[in-house]
Motif scaffolding. Structure first.
Motif, PDB file in Angstrom:
ATOM      1  N   SER A 118       0.827  -1.214   0.000  1.00  0.00           N
ATOM      2  CA  SER A 118       0.000   0.000   0.000  1.00  0.00           C
ATOM      3  C   SER A 118       0.858   1.259   0.000  1.00  0.00           C
ATOM      4  O   SER A 118       0.514   2.259  -0.655  1.00  0.00           O
ATOM      5  CB  SER A 118      -0.936   0.001   1.211  1.00  0.00           C
TER       6      SER A 118
ATOM      7  N   ALA B 198       2.193   1.753  -3.474  1.00  0.00           N
ATOM      8  CA  ALA B 198       1.130   2.270  -4.339  1.00  0.00           C
ATOM      9  C   ALA B 198       0.946   3.770  -4.134  1.00  0.00           C
ATOM     10  O   ALA B 198       0.733   4.531  -5.094  1.00  0.00           O
ATOM     11  CB  ALA B 198      -0.177   1.530  -4.061  1.00  0.00           C
TER      12      ALA B 198
ATOM     13  N   ARG C 124       3.821   5.487  -5.842  1.00  0.00           N
ATOM     14  CA  ARG C 124       3.667   5.385  -7.294  1.00  0.00           C
ATOM     15  C   ARG C 124       2.727   6.483  -7.791  1.00  0.00           C
ATOM     16  O   ARG C 124       3.011   7.165  -8.787  1.00  0.00           O
ATOM     17  CB  ARG C 124       3.121   4.009  -7.674  1.00  0.00           C
TER      18      ARG C 124
END
Length: 351
Positions: free
Chosen positions: A62, A65, A68
């Motif tokens: 997580s 992510a 990102r």
């Protein structure tokens, strides 16, 4: 109903409670809170990210992510900032045929990380345009992310839907700190809680809630700020703002007996910048040799020590130049902090 045999052997319930209380007191005694403070854009959160990766080994799915998404937003935001600054300064694109690429960037929503993979090529072409480069050369006139060149170099890769971000990407990603975050670092027998609070002006009112029971303060200053303006106020020099905030911290009575460590961050950017722009643009009294890095850093270090001497005479100050994107530098800066904290426990034991 009979009483079963205690799993603690012959220890009575009262003795068991006392043992647990003693263990709790011991754990509490060896729990050290360290504050990460600094003005916005100091690199404070980058330092914290490095500590977190050192402590955990790797980030969760997580967390990856989140980074990102954030770095893709950083990529688009940086080019939008350059295009807006170019327009406000009257600098046209050298290649007028890139107007379509510029419009595609402007119309990309920052609120989502979704973007066509071709946008990376658009951004790279714009970055290579002479007009955009001229705008970047005047970045002291407007606020922009320090890692912009990195985002531009990696634009094509970062724009791909399937991109897997690297550890370097994480370090270079800017996620504005809002509120209070913490990092747990176990370094037996001491457990460190590193508290990171937002450095922007509107976040500083939250600092007071974190000041109790602090074993050490790490104040991070961006050296590159001597030729940059603030996110919140484009008329205000970043380094002068940081030094003013530093005065507020070291003169606060609550930190009278608290060790303070200053990390002069972004030595890499400073080394590049000082070749083109003298330190005297920020400190007119500086008379060191133009273009030389070490005398300029020593001058700023001297400023920090002079302020400490005025606010807290006889209090020792540790000043360490670092580049927070380099892990070895982070370890060096952190070791200074942990050595100081450990020394306080050694004194307790000797007493």
């Amino acid at each position: 109903m009979g009483c079963g045999e205690s799993k603690h052997g012959d220890v009575s319930p009262g003795e068991q409670v006392e043992q647990e209380l003693e263990e709790s007191r011991r754990n509490s005694h060896y729990h050290s809170k360290v504050l990460l403070l600094g003005a916005g854009e100091s690199g404070k959160s980058t330092f914290g990210k490095q500590l977190k990766m050192l402590a955990k080994g790797q980030l969760s799915v997580s967390e990856m992510a989140l980074y990102r998404r954030a770095i893709r937003e950083n990529l688009v935001e940086s080019m939008k900032t350059l295009l807006d600054a170019a327009e406000s300064m009257g600098i046209p694109l050298a290649n007028a045929e890139l107007e379509e690429e510029a419009e595609r960037v402007r119309s990309t929503e920052l609120a989502t990380a979704d973007m066509p993979s071709t946008l990376g090529y658009d951004i790279l072409k714009l970055w290579q345009d002479q007009g955009v480069q001229e705008t970047w050369a005047r970045k002291d006139k407007f606020w922009i992310l320090d890692s912009t060149p990195y985002y531009m170099r990696e634009a094509v890769r970062l724009a791909q839907d399937s991109v897997d971000i690297t550890e370097e990407d994480v370090v270079m990603t800017r996620v504005m700190t809002s509120g209070v975050g913490s990092i747990e670092i176990l370094d037996p027998p001491i457990k460190f809680t590193v508290v990171d609070v937002g450095g922007q002006r509107n976040e500083r009112k939250k600092w007071l809630h974190c000041f109790d029971d602090v074993k050490a303060v790490v104040f991070i200053v961006s050296l590159a700020g001597y030729n940059q303006v603030m996110f919140e106020d484009a008329t205000r020099n970043r380094l002068l703002e940081a030094m003013e905030l530093y005065v507020d911290v070291v003169s606060n009575p609550i930190f009278r007996d608290t060790p303070i460590h200053v990390l002069l961050n972004k030595t890499d950017l400073f080394a590049e910048m000082i070749q083109e722009v003298p330190l005297s643009v920020c400190f007119p009294e500086y008379g060191g040799p133009p273009g030389e890095v070490l005398p300029a850093i020593s001058f700023i270090e001297g400023k920090c020590k002079s302020i400490m001497a005025q606010c807290c005479p006889h209090k020792k100050l540790t000043v360490t130049p670092i580049c927070a994107r380099v892990r070895e530098d982070v370890l060096l800066g952190w070791k200074d902090v942990t050595d100081t904290v450990r020394a306080t426990y050694d004194v307790d034991v000797k007493r």
